[in-house]
Write a protein that holds these residues in place. Sequence first.
Motif, PDB file in Angstrom:
ATOM      1  N   GLY A 123       0.718  -1.007   0.282  1.00  0.00           N
ATOM      2  CA  GLY A 123      -0.010  -0.239  -0.002  1.00  0.00           C
ATOM      3  C   GLY A 123       0.868   1.439  -0.278  1.00  0.00           C
ATOM      4  N   HIS A 124       1.775   0.935   0.678  1.00  0.00           N
ATOM      5  CA  HIS A 124       2.903   2.309   1.152  1.00  0.00           C
ATOM      6  C   HIS A 124       3.352   2.677  -0.251  1.00  0.00           C
ATOM      7  CE1 HIS A 124       1.919   3.627   4.788  1.00  0.00           C
ATOM      8  NE2 HIS A 124       3.472   2.622   5.855  1.00  0.00           N
ATOM      9  N   LEU A 144       2.546   2.138  -3.346  1.00  0.00           N
ATOM     10  CA  LEU A 144       1.395   2.649  -4.159  1.00  0.00           C
ATOM     11  C   LEU A 144       0.856   3.798  -3.628  1.00  0.00           C
ATOM     12  CD1 LEU A 144      -0.163  -1.214  -5.280  1.00  0.00           C
ATOM     13  CD2 LEU A 144       1.196   0.298  -6.458  1.00  0.00           C
ATOM     14  N   TYR A 145       1.629   4.443  -3.130  1.00  0.00           N
ATOM     15  CA  TYR A 145       1.258   5.970  -3.070  1.00  0.00           C
ATOM     16  C   TYR A 145      -0.043   5.910  -1.943  1.00  0.00           C
ATOM     17  CZ  TYR A 145       3.004   5.912  -7.525  1.00  0.00           C
ATOM     18  OH  TYR A 145       3.963   6.007  -8.563  1.00  0.00           O
ATOM     19  N   ALA A 146      -0.209   5.362  -1.150  1.00  0.00           N
ATOM     20  CA  ALA A 146      -0.949   5.385   0.198  1.00  0.00           C
ATOM     21  C   ALA A 146      -0.206   5.435   1.667  1.00  0.00           C
ATOM     22  CB  ALA A 146      -1.727   3.963   0.997  1.00  0.00           C
ATOM     23  N   SER A 147      -0.934   6.720   2.166  1.00  0.00           N
ATOM     24  CA  SER A 147       0.540   7.477   3.324  1.00  0.00           C
ATOM     25  C   SER A 147      -0.505   6.245   4.717  1.00  0.00           C
ATOM     26  CB  SER A 147      -0.630   8.811   3.736  1.00  0.00           C
ATOM     27  OG  SER A 147      -1.308   8.555   3.338  1.00  0.00           O
ATOM     28  N   THR A 173      -3.762   6.237   5.052  1.00  0.00           N
ATOM     29  CA  THR A 173      -4.946   5.651   3.745  1.00  0.00           C
ATOM     30  C   THR A 173      -4.531   4.527   3.373  1.00  0.00           C
ATOM     31  OG1 THR A 173      -4.445   8.213   2.637  1.00  0.00           O
ATOM     32  CG2 THR A 173      -5.153   5.962   1.611  1.00  0.00           C
TER      33      THR A 173
END
Lengths: 374, 302
Positions: B206-207, B209-212, B215
Amino acid sequence: MAGSDLVLTGVTKRFGAFTAVDDLDLTVPQGSFFALLGPSGCGKTTTLRMVAGLEEPTAGSIRLGADDITTLRPYRRPVNTVFQSYALFPHLTIFENVAFGLRRTGAKKVKPQVEEMLELVELGQYGGRKPTQLSGGQQQRVALARALINRPQVLLLDEPLGALDLKLRRQMQIELKRIQTDVGITFVHVTHDQEEAMTMADTIAVMNSGVIEQMGSPAELYEHPSTTFVSNFLGQSNLVAATVVEKDEDHLLLDVEGSRLVAPLARAAALTGRVWVGVRPEKVFLAHTGSETDDGSNVLRGAVVTDVSFVGVSTQYLARLPWGQELMVFEQNTGARLSFRTGDQVDLHWMPAHTFLLDAAQDATAGVEREVAE
Amino acid sequence: MSVSAAHLGGGEQQQAAAVEPPQKRGVTGYILLLPGALWLTIFFLVPTITLVSTSLYDPAGSVETGYSMTWHWQNYVDGIRDYGVQFGRSLVYALLATVACILLGYPLAYAIAFKSGRWKNLMLVLVIAPFFTSFLVRTLSWQLLLGDNGFLVETLKTLQLLGPDGHLLATPFAVVTGLTYNFLPFMVLPLYASLEKIDPRLVEAGHDLYASPFTAFRKITLPLSMPGLVAGTLLTFIPAAGDYINAELLGTPTTRMIGNEIQDLFGAGAYPVAAALSVTLMAVIVAMVFLYVRRAGTEELV
């Protein structure tokens, strides 16, 4: 170095007392297919995770083009990863898995992009399924699509084909290479499979114990190994102890248990005293003892065939030299060559141009045990 | 994780395709079912039928004179009319306690699952440790904690957070606090089990793929922990709605819950209305749980 090359400078990563990556310098040119090859535990995955931002280097810097990304959070890097286990989100459909990155960056028109990407990896009709309903190869392609759709500057692949069976792996190797050529994104591929690295990569860096042993094109590494580790890890090598007796402008004259061998200076990693003489098994020919050999060949006489394995395209021999060492010889089954049986007396010969020299201080068996890895 | 799941999926398909050996399955399964089925029949099915039929007895009867079955549906109407307030209060208290359990329990379960390291087992033992003493004793000790001379009240008064004649004990706050305390482990344990199963590599992905972090939690960790959250909610809400010990020991007549009324009615021999209230409570809870599980959609999760 132009554009957005990936540049690692003096990167070190320690976990407690263990140094996983030691003072690594590496430049990956933009648009290249770069492989980090090494046995498990050599630090290649740690290097990849530092580029992805999932680990922070203990020392050193990582730059992408003009930007220093050493301490940038992973979700702010223009870098995406295809994980070894794929790490697909089990609660989301294939469509949503692939759309995940786009939705985070607030992209408009997600649907056509995702559909196009699913078509690229030939999973067009699978968008509505869950990851567990797909086979390993299909999951692998979803993982690839999920990373590629974001058009990262660098795509990291962590043993992406490790979980696939041999046939599927071959197929995916060609597929990955094709996609990389199509999209022109820099691929950094981590693997312990030398064949996989050689099939796909333009440039291979062979890693061992946290350092890069040698870097170059697959052919360069194979033909000009600079360490015993590289010579054994990439393909197989025969290494025989020798002493340098003479040196002229282009060649070195060597003594091996009384036999005189010649090696080109251009392929010598060691120039004086004790050295390892190396030759690849497929470059060596067998002949009945005492028979004529081409002028200028390197010849080791008086060997005995101790093992014969027929593997279809070739026959693999083991020949024991008078001093007890066994060498490997691969003969192509073209029908033009004689075949030998166990116990036959043979001479081994090969062209001096195929001879390479390595430093005798290195362990002749370094990198041999790779089959045990992972 | 995904690989093994795919493997299982393949196995199912193979099983479906294969010709089933009919003889082998039958008997053993039923024999294994027998003790449980027998137990449920005696201690669940029979009492439930008795309860439902009691709720339809003539309310004029008594323990001395006996009861007669008159299909007296009016018992339900009377029960709701007389005790509707307590009924509503029970659901509200149970809901508040459940929300409090989620707010306290989720961070705790998350910390145990991901951040506790070598303290994990100790922390789990500590979560379960209160069970080593009786429910009653633990609730009684809250009387001391929340009491007017207790440390808590004095501190709050010093800090001016509580008025000079403020109380904690014998307030709705005390009852909800007691419920929250008593049912917290039932929230933490299933949540922990769910969170612990989440592959941390999914969060890393997730990180990547641009998830903070926030998120990634909202889009990955939270949905994957839903089975535990749903289980925890049910295990907290259902017993809390029917509980009467906390209201009895920590509350006042104005904080009485439906459990207290049912208990009193049974004590007073008003069996039919008590039974009618019990059946209503059961039906309401089943309906709410059904809707909740439908909404949460846990069946879609792996």
